[in-house]
Write an enzyme that holds these catalytic residues in place. Structure first.
Site: not given
Length: 345
Positions: A199-200
């Site tokens: 994810c980020t």
């Protein structure tokens, strides 16, 4: 005792310009068991307000999630403060690849039920029982393995502008939507496949790794530090970059370029573009992808209807917005029927 912002975003921006000092945009998270989130929230606000820290921070019984802007001159003080909190000592700080002194203009520390909304109500689920963290080099090797399934744990509007090669990118609006979809798609491979997630910055795939372990998956991995840390490591270690496009970020920048690939299109004309904007009509504020040509032609709006509204006197615009809350439809992030090339569910 001050526990809230006294300055508007405009006033803060002016002060930052006048000061002319460098600021660092960074993020961090930590899952932990916090007994009194409200008290912890107040402790953070008082300390960070004094350090001129700005940002968006969520605190819950399950931990903390923070995106911040810290004056460079106060960074060591800020780091020492974190190290003085036992569960935050030596926490990994994800420093933004692209810096912007105005990435945040207010300090908002909010108490939430969870730092990552998951829609789960399962007392037996332990979010701290996470999967195996891997660095960029190990990640690159893992995703070349034919027995690996690589899953993007972000939302559709994030993966639309950038993702890893060969990743599964669920077409979802929220993190909670993705959990059941992924489990159902991989239910026959809980033991024979390596489940690798990213994810980020790591916070969502860490919770997802704990969740899928809870659901019986045997080989669960996550990219430590997410795309932000991956980009840093491939640059420092001269590794092959397997990420295409931009990494969507949740501040005024909206994206950090990781590769020169442009994998998405303008939602209005269909030409290659990966620049997210918000509609200039404050009653709309839709997040969508718009190229420079369309921005000029459409006056930074998502539709002709919104253009016409922005031409009205400000007081008349306020009247049109009066009594109308910002429904979820406003923030469908590129799915609006107003957009010819929208990302459809």
């Amino acid at each position: 005792m001050q526990l809230y912002n006294k300055l508007s975003a405009k006033e803060r921006a002016t002060l930052i310009d006048e000061a002319g000092d460098e600021r660092f945009t960074l993020s961090f998270y930590q899952y932990a068991h916090i007994g009194n989130p409200e008290l912890f929230r107040n402790h953070l606000f008082i300390a960070w307000d004094d350090m001129d820290v700005l940002g968006r921070i969520y605190v819950a019984k399950e931990g903390i999630n923070a995106q911040l802007s810290v004056p460079a001159t106060n960074f060591n003080t800020f780091k020492s403060f974190l190290d003085g909190i036992p569960f935050l000592k030596d926490v990994r700080l994800n420093i933004a690849i692209e810096q912007d002194n105005k990435s945040f203009l207010k300090l908002k520390v909010k108490v939430r039920n969870k730092i990552v909304a998951d829609g789960l109500n399962d007392a037996t689920f332990d979010v701290t029982n996470k999967g195996v963290h891997v660095d960029a080099k190990t990640f690159n090797s893992l995703i070349e393995d034919q027995d690996t399934v690589l899953v993007d744990m972000r939302n559709h509007y994030e993966s639309e502008i950038g993702h890893f090669k060969n990743a599964v990118t669920p077409d979802v609006d929220t993190f909670r939507d993705s959990l059941d979809i992924i489990e159902d798609d991989l239910k026959n491979h809980k033991e024979d496949k390596k489940l690798v997630m990213y994810c980020t910055g790591g916070i969502r795939c860490e919770k997802a790794s704990a969740y899928f372990k809870h659901k019986g998956f045997k080989n669960v991995f996550q990219l430590e530090g997410g795309i932000i840390e991956y980009a840093r490591q491939i640059e420092q270690q001269k590794l092959e970059n397997k990420f295409m496009g931009k990494n969507f970020v949740f501040d005024h920048r909206r994206g950090e370029r990781i590769s020169e690939d442009i994998i998405s299109n303008c939602h209005q004309c269909g030409n290659p573009c990966d620049t997210h904007v918000n509609c200039a009509n404050e009653a709309c504020h839709l997040l969508f992808i718009q190229c420079e040509s369309c921005a000029s032609q459409m006056e930074n709006c998502c539709s002709q209807e919104c253009v016409e509204i922005t031409h009205l006197p400000y007081e008349e615009q306020k009247k049109l917005r009066s009594g109308k809350g910002n429904s979820n439809k406003i923030f469908k992030k590129g799915r609006s029927e107003k957009l010819k090339f929208q990302n459809k569910a």
